[in-house]
Design a protein around this motif. Structure first.
Motif, PDB file in Angstrom:
ATOM      1  N   MET A 148       0.850  -1.169   0.000  1.00 46.49           N
ATOM      2  CA  MET A 148       0.000   0.000   0.000  1.00 46.49           C
ATOM      3  C   MET A 148       0.899   1.238   0.000  1.00 46.49           C
ATOM      4  O   MET A 148       1.915   1.270   0.686  1.00 46.49           O
ATOM      5  N   LYS A 149       0.480   2.248  -0.784  1.00 44.88           N
ATOM      6  CA  LYS A 149       1.257   3.482  -0.817  1.00 44.88           C
ATOM      7  C   LYS A 149       0.345   4.675  -1.090  1.00 44.88           C
ATOM      8  O   LYS A 149      -0.764   4.530  -1.604  1.00 44.88           O
ATOM      9  N   ILE A 150       0.863   5.843  -0.727  1.00 45.60           N
ATOM     10  CA  ILE A 150       0.182   7.107  -0.982  1.00 45.60           C
ATOM     11  C   ILE A 150       1.146   7.981  -1.770  1.00 45.60           C
ATOM     12  O   ILE A 150       2.321   8.085  -1.425  1.00 45.60           O
ATOM     13  N   THR A 151       0.641   8.591  -2.837  1.00 47.02           N
ATOM     14  CA  THR A 151       1.445   9.527  -3.611  1.00 47.02           C
ATOM     15  C   THR A 151       0.792  10.899  -3.530  1.00 47.02           C
ATOM     16  O   THR A 151      -0.376  11.063  -3.882  1.00 47.02           O
ATOM     17  N   PHE A 152       1.545  11.879  -3.014  1.00 44.30           N
ATOM     18  CA  PHE A 152       1.090  13.264  -2.974  1.00 44.30           C
ATOM     19  C   PHE A 152       1.574  13.945  -4.244  1.00 44.30           C
ATOM     20  O   PHE A 152       2.720  13.756  -4.654  1.00 44.30           O
TER      21      PHE A 152
ATOM     22  N   ILE B 172       3.499   7.466   6.531  1.00 46.41           N
ATOM     23  CA  ILE B 172       2.241   8.073   6.965  1.00 46.41           C
ATOM     24  C   ILE B 172       1.600   7.070   7.923  1.00 46.41           C
ATOM     25  O   ILE B 172       1.410   5.903   7.583  1.00 46.41           O
ATOM     26  N   TYR B 173       1.263   7.520   9.117  1.00 52.05           N
ATOM     27  CA  TYR B 173       0.646   6.645  10.106  1.00 52.05           C
ATOM     28  C   TYR B 173      -0.856   6.584   9.869  1.00 52.05           C
ATOM     29  O   TYR B 173      -1.481   7.585   9.528  1.00 52.05           O
ATOM     30  N   VAL B 174      -1.426   5.388  10.050  1.00 47.23           N
ATOM     31  CA  VAL B 174      -2.850   5.162   9.807  1.00 47.23           C
ATOM     32  C   VAL B 174      -3.435   4.254  10.887  1.00 47.23           C
ATOM     33  O   VAL B 174      -2.703   3.607  11.616  1.00 47.23           O
ATOM     34  N   LYS B 175      -4.745   4.216  10.930  1.00 45.96           N
ATOM     35  CA  LYS B 175      -5.456   3.246  11.769  1.00 45.96           C
ATOM     36  C   LYS B 175      -5.523   1.962  10.944  1.00 45.96           C
ATOM     37  O   LYS B 175      -6.207   1.912   9.923  1.00 45.96           O
ATOM     38  N   SER B 176      -4.836   0.933  11.376  1.00 45.67           N
ATOM     39  CA  SER B 176      -4.712  -0.269  10.540  1.00 45.67           C
ATOM     40  C   SER B 176      -6.057  -0.919  10.235  1.00 45.67           C
ATOM     41  O   SER B 176      -6.229  -1.495   9.165  1.00 45.67           O
ATOM     42  N   PHE B 177      -7.037  -0.814  11.149  1.00 47.40           N
ATOM     43  CA  PHE B 177      -8.333  -1.420  10.866  1.00 47.40           C
ATOM     44  C   PHE B 177      -8.974  -0.821   9.623  1.00 47.40           C
ATOM     45  O   PHE B 177      -9.732  -1.476   8.928  1.00 47.40           O
ATOM     46  N   GLY B 178      -8.668   0.422   9.313  1.00 48.72           N
ATOM     47  CA  GLY B 178      -9.279   1.103   8.181  1.00 48.72           C
ATOM     48  C   GLY B 178      -8.624   0.830   6.843  1.00 48.72           C
ATOM     49  O   GLY B 178      -9.171   1.194   5.797  1.00 48.72           O
ATOM     50  N   GLU B 179      -7.459   0.184   6.841  1.00 50.73           N
ATOM     51  CA  GLU B 179      -6.780  -0.095   5.578  1.00 50.73           C
ATOM     52  C   GLU B 179      -7.640  -0.966   4.664  1.00 50.73           C
ATOM     53  O   GLU B 179      -7.489  -0.938   3.452  1.00 50.73           O
ATOM     54  N   THR B 180      -8.568  -1.696   5.247  1.00 50.46           N
ATOM     55  CA  THR B 180      -9.498  -2.521   4.479  1.00 50.46           C
ATOM     56  C   THR B 180     -10.258  -1.685   3.458  1.00 50.46           C
ATOM     57  O   THR B 180     -10.606  -2.161   2.386  1.00 50.46           O
TER      58      THR B 180
ATOM     59  N   LEU C   7      -9.207   1.216   2.065  1.00 52.30           N
ATOM     60  CA  LEU C   7      -8.336   2.040   1.227  1.00 52.30           C
ATOM     61  C   LEU C   7      -7.803   1.220   0.064  1.00 52.30           C
ATOM     62  O   LEU C   7      -7.598   0.013   0.189  1.00 52.30           O
ATOM     63  N   ASP C   8      -7.571   1.880  -1.057  1.00 53.03           N
ATOM     64  CA  ASP C   8      -6.972   1.209  -2.209  1.00 53.03           C
ATOM     65  C   ASP C   8      -5.476   1.040  -1.992  1.00 53.03           C
ATOM     66  O   ASP C   8      -4.854   1.832  -1.277  1.00 53.03           O
TER      67      ASP C   8
ATOM     68  N   GLY D  61      -8.214   6.759  -5.365  1.00 56.85           N
ATOM     69  CA  GLY D  61      -7.669   5.412  -5.289  1.00 56.85           C
ATOM     70  C   GLY D  61      -7.809   4.758  -6.639  1.00 56.85           C
ATOM     71  O   GLY D  61      -8.378   5.343  -7.572  1.00 56.85           O
ATOM     72  N   ASP D  62      -7.303   3.553  -6.772  1.00 58.02           N
ATOM     73  CA  ASP D  62      -7.447   2.825  -8.032  1.00 58.02           C
ATOM     74  C   ASP D  62      -8.919   2.653  -8.393  1.00 58.02           C
ATOM     75  O   ASP D  62      -9.286   2.622  -9.555  1.00 58.02           O
ATOM     76  N   GLY D  63      -9.763   2.580  -7.379  1.00 59.31           N
ATOM     77  CA  GLY D  63     -11.188   2.409  -7.593  1.00 59.31           C
ATOM     78  C   GLY D  63     -11.926   3.705  -7.892  1.00 59.31           C
ATOM     79  O   GLY D  63     -13.113   3.698  -8.159  1.00 59.31           O
ATOM     80  N   GLY D  64     -11.228   4.841  -7.851  1.00 60.12           N
ATOM     81  CA  GLY D  64     -11.858   6.113  -8.167  1.00 60.12           C
ATOM     82  C   GLY D  64     -11.753   7.121  -7.039  1.00 60.12           C
ATOM     83  O   GLY D  64     -10.921   7.011  -6.144  1.00 60.12           O
ATOM     84  N   PHE D  65     -12.642   8.094  -7.083  1.00 60.78           N
ATOM     85  CA  PHE D  65     -12.663   9.232  -6.168  1.00 60.78           C
ATOM     86  C   PHE D  65     -13.102   8.801  -4.774  1.00 60.78           C
ATOM     87  O   PHE D  65     -14.063   8.060  -4.623  1.00 60.78           O
ATOM     88  N   TYR D  66     -12.395   9.244  -3.750  1.00 67.16           N
ATOM     89  CA  TYR D  66     -12.796   9.008  -2.367  1.00 67.16           C
ATOM     90  C   TYR D  66     -13.482  10.228  -1.778  1.00 67.16           C
ATOM     91  O   TYR D  66     -14.590  10.163  -1.309  1.00 67.16           O
ATOM     92  N   GLN D  67     -12.756  11.360  -1.775  1.00 66.92           N
ATOM     93  CA  GLN D  67     -13.308  12.527  -1.100  1.00 66.92           C
ATOM     94  C   GLN D  67     -12.512  13.774  -1.447  1.00 66.92           C
ATOM     95  O   GLN D  67     -11.299  13.721  -1.630  1.00 66.92           O
TER      96      GLN D  67
END
Length: 120
Positions: free
Chosen positions: A1-5, A73-81, A83-84, A102-108
């Protein structure tokens, strides 16, 4: 999993003049799990990037990490489910709005990009 700014968001982060001890967290709230439990029905209702003065200020719920082009980037691991695997946080095509994709489209669209907590 990765985030690109994108460059716009990196510029906003850099404008905070963070120090080496400062950290970033991806905070997301969901509408159905008030106790921070993974739930297949949960809907992520708010996403924001939060800057904290040091890791000691990070709530215990932030027990996961995602790599990014700006470091960990720190996250709540339960929520990774929910996220793309390949997230992008970028400037929207119109206006000065930051959006999460995300790969699946727009989140917010993000109303609040960064909140700093300099509780020293």
């Amino acid at each position: 999993m990765k985030i690109t700014f994108d460059d716009y968001v990196i510029g906003k982060i850099n404008a905070l003049n963070l120090t080496d001890s400062d950290i970033l967290a991806l905070d997301y709230d969901d509408s159905l799990t008030p106790h921070g439990e993974a739930d297949a029905c949960a809907i992520v209702t708010q996403i924001r990037v939060v800057a904290l003065a040091n890791k000691a200020l990070l709530p215990k719920e932030f027990d996961g990490e995602i790599e990014s082009n700006r470091g960990v980037i720190y996250v709540k691991s339960f929520g990774e489910t929910f996220l793309d695997p390949d997230m992008k946080i970028r400037k929207a095509e119109s206006g000065n709005v930051i959006e999460v994709m995300g790969d699946g489209g727009f989140y917010q669209a993000m109303q609040q990009l960064l909140t700093t907590a300099n509780n020293q």
